[in-house]
Each structure stands twice: as structure tokens, then as C-alpha cells.
Design an enzyme around this catalytic site. Structure first.
Site, PDB file in Angstrom:
ATOM      1  N   ASP A   1       0.824  -1.311  -0.008  1.00  0.00           N
ATOM      2  CA  ASP A   1      -0.156  -0.001  -0.016  1.00  0.00           C
ATOM      3  C   ASP A   1       0.624   1.145   0.146  1.00  0.00           C
ATOM      4  OD1 ASP A   1      -2.279   1.542  -0.074  1.00  0.00           O
ATOM      5  OD2 ASP A   1      -2.811   0.983   2.027  1.00  0.00           O
ATOM      6  N   LYS A   2       0.197   2.484  -0.236  1.00  0.00           N
ATOM      7  CA  LYS A   2       0.852   3.590  -0.411  1.00  0.00           C
ATOM      8  C   LYS A   2       0.001   4.811   0.798  1.00  0.00           C
ATOM      9  CE  LYS A   2      -0.157   7.859  -2.341  1.00  0.00           C
ATOM     10  NZ  LYS A   2      -1.437   8.587  -2.322  1.00  0.00           N
ATOM     11  N   HIS A   3       0.902   5.435   1.268  1.00  0.00           N
ATOM     12  CA  HIS A   3       0.014   6.626   2.094  1.00  0.00           C
ATOM     13  C   HIS A   3       0.712   7.973   1.648  1.00  0.00           C
ATOM     14  CE1 HIS A   3      -2.016   8.618   5.311  1.00  0.00           C
ATOM     15  NE2 HIS A   3      -1.000   9.242   5.482  1.00  0.00           N
ATOM     16  N   SER A   4      -0.347   9.171   1.489  1.00  0.00           N
ATOM     17  CA  SER A   4       0.236  10.423   1.178  1.00  0.00           C
ATOM     18  C   SER A   4      -0.298  11.234   2.514  1.00  0.00           C
ATOM     19  CB  SER A   4      -0.542  10.950  -0.076  1.00  0.00           C
ATOM     20  OG  SER A   4      -0.141  12.242  -0.014  1.00  0.00           O
TER      21      SER A   4
ATOM     22  N   THR B   1      -9.248  10.943  -1.258  1.00  0.00           N
ATOM     23  CA  THR B   1      -9.671   9.916  -2.268  1.00  0.00           C
ATOM     24  C   THR B   1     -11.144   9.339  -2.259  1.00  0.00           C
ATOM     25  OG1 THR B   1      -7.462   9.356  -2.038  1.00  0.00           O
ATOM     26  CG2 THR B   1      -8.779   7.718  -2.961  1.00  0.00           C
TER      27      THR B   1
ATOM     28  N   ARG C   1      -7.554  14.592  20.704  1.00  0.00           N
ATOM     29  CA  ARG C   1      -6.136  15.585  20.344  1.00  0.00           C
ATOM     30  C   ARG C   1      -6.959  16.651  19.673  1.00  0.00           C
ATOM     31  NH1 ARG C   1      -3.438  11.907  16.274  1.00  0.00           N
ATOM     32  NH2 ARG C   1      -2.040  13.684  15.931  1.00  0.00           N
TER      33      ARG C   1
ATOM     34  N   SER D   1      -1.028   7.675  14.891  1.00  0.00           N
ATOM     35  CA  SER D   1      -2.281   7.503  14.084  1.00  0.00           C
ATOM     36  C   SER D   1      -2.512   7.119  12.568  1.00  0.00           C
ATOM     37  CB  SER D   1      -2.798   9.014  14.123  1.00  0.00           C
ATOM     38  OG  SER D   1      -4.054   9.023  13.512  1.00  0.00           O
TER      39      SER D   1
ATOM     40  N   LYS E   1      -3.577   2.630  11.516  1.00  0.00           N
ATOM     41  CA  LYS E   1      -4.702   2.380  10.419  1.00  0.00           C
ATOM     42  C   LYS E   1      -3.982   1.428   9.235  1.00  0.00           C
ATOM     43  CE  LYS E   1      -6.459   6.400  10.221  1.00  0.00           C
ATOM     44  NZ  LYS E   1      -5.578   7.246  11.278  1.00  0.00           N
ATOM     45  N   LYS E   2      -2.978   2.071   8.676  1.00  0.00           N
ATOM     46  CA  LYS E   2      -2.487   1.376   7.502  1.00  0.00           C
ATOM     47  C   LYS E   2      -1.970  -0.071   7.902  1.00  0.00           C
ATOM     48  CE  LYS E   2      -2.668   4.165   4.025  1.00  0.00           C
ATOM     49  NZ  LYS E   2      -3.502   3.615   2.870  1.00  0.00           N
TER      50      LYS E   2
END
Length: 431
Positions: free
Chosen positions: A79-82, A119, A167, A182, A186-187
Site C-alpha cells: 500500500d501507499k500513504h500520502s 480519495t 487530540r 495515528s 490504520k495502515k
């Protein structure tokens, strides 16, 4: 575990035990940790920080506070995260591109935040698409198509949901340790075998300087690898929109052109390929760049995207007839350049907020998004214009909002004699 003792140790600059941090995460999820204790913990971490080991322990504890996925598939799960930016629709290209290269992508994504698009909001611009399938459908789509872009389920990292809400109202959002836990809790719940991170830098990003982006990227990479997931990061430039279209349907339309092989957005295409190359290398493939380029030029990635859309409830002919399916705004008008010159600077955050003002994002959580509105053909840094040439095109629901957005766009783009451009990829953070 004594929650008060844990908070006191962090407050006093001591290094907490990993087991205590994991127990704290479990207490967030089951309610045994109170809101007051969660707020005090967040403030202590914000002021004093955690060690590298403590950040890993908090992350894995929050990950394990809810459901985690396991996969039995014939290829790697990646997977990828931005970290978010303006005109950033990489996920819509990268997920099917990777799937066409024999890896599996269970991409858990989010909605728009502030001036940046989401997204899931972009996908929902396509009629019929359901971004919240049940767990069985999610697994089936990933296995059959190779990728599925969906929202987090109800029991994914519940400790994070609880701590994030605290927070948000205690001025403790801006902690690298808490941001890292955080994002990754999740990822990593998706059972990944490798991950790549795209950390944005510049006027259209949350991180405005390379130094602060590098600190976050290093924390994310070290923590993910410490949690057992091979991970690397790219720092990418966001001093101009990544793509020349901003919005929801407008960005989907641009992605369809890119997936069809058109040279519609060179920066978007290059970053998608660079992230894919780094991720496939982490997943064990050698020299993956030619394979990624072939998957894009041959239409293989477009075919995967269309199959994913249909599996999520969208139209069956998205690859062939996407123009018919995407909504269009009734008002479309140019933003004329006020003088001759070259685009010298762009306030990306202001452009993103112009899209929000059109209805393409949310000013409040309860706002409904208009999928058709946005901006297209936004001039990039260094682009030469004569007086009256369009700096962008505004797509709006009515003339009044179009006029207001046009004024915002004009104010966000500075004309001069030269542009201070920076490379697309600013740095690489490896394990």
C-alpha cells in the site's frame, strides 16, 4: 497498568515501558482510559515526546486494538500513504497500476481534510460507487481485481479514533509521535507486506518546509519498519498542484486520461511511477520501472481501475465511456491573466480553499460535497501567459460562486519574470 503513573513518567521525560503503552492503547479502545487521561497523555507526549521504541509500541498497540487483516494471496500485499496535498490523485492511478504488476493493494483511504481533497470523495463522484463495502466484499475485490480503495471499517484501530477525537480538542494534533501512530495504526491493520509513503512539502501541503517533512518521514519509516513492515518514503514538491485539475470528478477525469496513456499530467504520472517503483522494489521485484511503464501504456492499469469501479458498484463501462458517467458543472468560465508574465508562485492552499468554496470540499463535517465542481487547466510554475489568457478554468454550480472562485484563483497565482521551481522528488527516506 497504572494510567496515572504512565502519564507522569512521560511528563517527567522518562521512557515508558512498551507494555504500558500497548496497555494504554487497549484502554482507549475498551473505555477504561478516561477522556481526561487521554488528553493528559496526548499533552505529555506533545511536550516531551516518545522514544523510537515507545512510538512503535504505541503504534502497534493502537493497530491491535481492533480488527487486523490477514491475507492468503499469491503475491505481496502492499500500500501507499500520502500526507495530503492539492491535486493529489496518485492513489487512483497507483493502486490499479500496482495491481497490474502482480501485487495486491488493499488501500484504506480517507476523505478531504482542510484544503486537501480526499480519495474517497473523488471515487464517489463516479455514480454507484460504494467505498464502504463489507469485509467479505473488500477481500473478494482485492483477490479478484488486485486492488480496492475503500474507507476504514468500524473496528479498524478504534484506539486511534478515540485518541484523535481527544487530540482535536486539546491542541495536541501537531505531535510527530501521535501523527505517526495515528497514520500507521490504520495502515498497518491491513496486513501489509510493504508500504511506501509520499510526504508532501510546500504551499499546498500541511508540511511547509523540507525540514519538518523530513522529520515526519523519518519517524514514519522507522516506526513502520520497527513494526515489521518494510517501508520507505519520498518527499515530493507541493509548491504547485500535483495535477492541473482540482476537485472530485475533475480529478477522476484527469486520472482516466492518464490511465488511457495520454500525457495529460506529467508530474502526476512521474510521481505515480516513482512511488510504484520504490514499492515494488521493497516487495522484492527487480528493475520494476519498465514493467510499470508498460502497464500504463498498454491499458492494463486502466482495465484494473475499471474492474475495481464496477466491483464497487460503479458502471461496467468506465474504461470506454467515463465521460458519460462523470458529472459536469453547469457553469464553466476562465480565470483571465491580469497581465503578461510567467507563473512565478502558486499558493496551493488558497487554490484548495477555492475548491472548498465551490462546494468541492467541506467547511464543516456535515457539508455535502458537489462532485462536479472544481478547477481544470491550472497553469503550472513557469507557464507563460499574455493578458487575458486563462490561468485556470472554474467549474461551478452557479455564476456567483464561479465569480468568487475566479477571484480567489487569480489572487493565488503570482505572475513575474521567472519561476522558482524545485524538483518533483526532493528526498528519499530509506529504512
Amino acid at each position: 497498568m497504572d494510567v496515572r503513573s504512565l502519564i507522569a513518567r512521560i511528563r517527567d521525560g522518562e521512557v515508558p515501558q512498551a507494555a504500558d503503552l500497548q496497555g494504554f492503547a487497549a484502554g482507549l479502545a475498551d473505555g477504561s482510559v478516561s477522556d481526561a487521561q487521554a488528553g493528559a497523555f496526548a499533552m505529555a507526549v506533545c511536550l516531551k515526546g516518545l522514544s523510537d521504541e515507545g512510538r512503535v509500541a504505541l503504534t502497534t498497540g493502537m493497530r491491535d486494538s481492533g480488527d487486523t487483516l490477514e491475507w492468503d494471496l499469491p503475491g505481496p500485499v502492499v500500500d501507499k500513504h500520502s500526507t495530503g496535498g492539492v491535486g493529489d490523485c496518485v492513489s487512483l492511478i497507483l493502486a490499479p497500476l500496482l495491481a497490474a504488476c502482480d501485487v495486491y493493494v488493499p488501500m484504506i483511504s480517507g476523505r478531504g481534510l482542510g484544503h486537501t481533497g480526499g480519495t474517497l470523495d473523488k471515487l464517489e463522484a463516479i455514480p454507484g460507487v460504494n467505498v464502504t463495502p463489507d469485509a467479505a466484499a473488500f477481500r473478494r475485490i482485492v483477490g479478484d481485481v488486485g486492488c480496492a480503495i475503500v474507507g476504514a471499517g468500524g473496528n479498524i484501530a478504534p484506539a486511534d479514533a478515540r485518541l484523535y477525537a481527544v487530540r482535536d480538542v486539546t491542541a495536541t494534533v501537531a505531535s510527530v509521535d501521535l501523527i505517526t501512530a495515528s497514520i500507521l495504526s490504520k495502515k498497518l491493520s491491513a496486513g501489509l507486506g510493504a508500504m511506501v509513503l509520499d510526504v508532501k512539502v510546500g504551499s499546498g501541503a500541511f508540511m511547509k518546509t523540507q525540514d519538518e517533512a523530513r522529520v515526519l518521514a523519518r519517524a514514519l519509516v522507522d516506526t513502520a519498519n520497527g513494526a515489521g513492515c518494510p517501508t520507505a518514503a519520498l518527499l515530493s514538491d507541493m509548491n504547485q498542484p500535483l495535477a492541473p485539475s482540482l476537485g472530485n470528478a475533475t480529478e477522476v477525469a484527469l486520472c482516466m486520461e492518464v490511465l488511457a496513456g495520454a500525457p495529460a499530467a506529467p508530474r502526476l504520472t512521474e510521481l505515480s511511477l516513482a512511488l510504484g517503483e520504490r514499492l515494488l522494489t521493497l516487495a522484492g521485484q527487480s528493475d520494476p520501472r519498465p514493467r510499470l511503464e508498460a502497464a500504463l501504456s498498454s491499458g492494463a492499469a486502466l482495465e484494473r481501475f475499471a474492474r475495481m469501479i464496477h466491483a464497487l458498484g460503479g458502471p461496467p463501462d468506465m474504461a470506454e465511456d467515463w465521460r458519460t458517467h462523470l458529472p459536469k458543472a453547469p457553469v464553466c468560465r476562465p480565470v483571465p491573466a491580469p497581465a503578461d508574465g510567467r507563473v512565478a508562485a502558486i499558493d496551493g492552499e488558497a487554490l484548495g480553499l477555492a475548491v472548498v468554496g465551490l462546494g468541492g470540499g467541506r467547511a464543516r463535517e456535515s457539508d455535502r460535497i458537489d462532485p462536479a465542481v472544481g478547477l481544470t487547466a491550472v497553469a503550472g510554475l513557469g507557464h507563460c501567459v499574455a493578458t487575458g489568457d486563462p490561468l485556470a478554468w472554474v467549474h461551478a454550480r452557479d455564476a456567483a460562486t464561479a465569480e468568487r472562485a475566479a477571484a480567489q484563483v487569480s489572487a493565488a497565482i503570482t505572475l513575474g519574470t521567472a519561476a522558482d521551481t524545485t524538483p518533483l522528488i526532493l528526498d528519499r527516506i530509506d529504512p
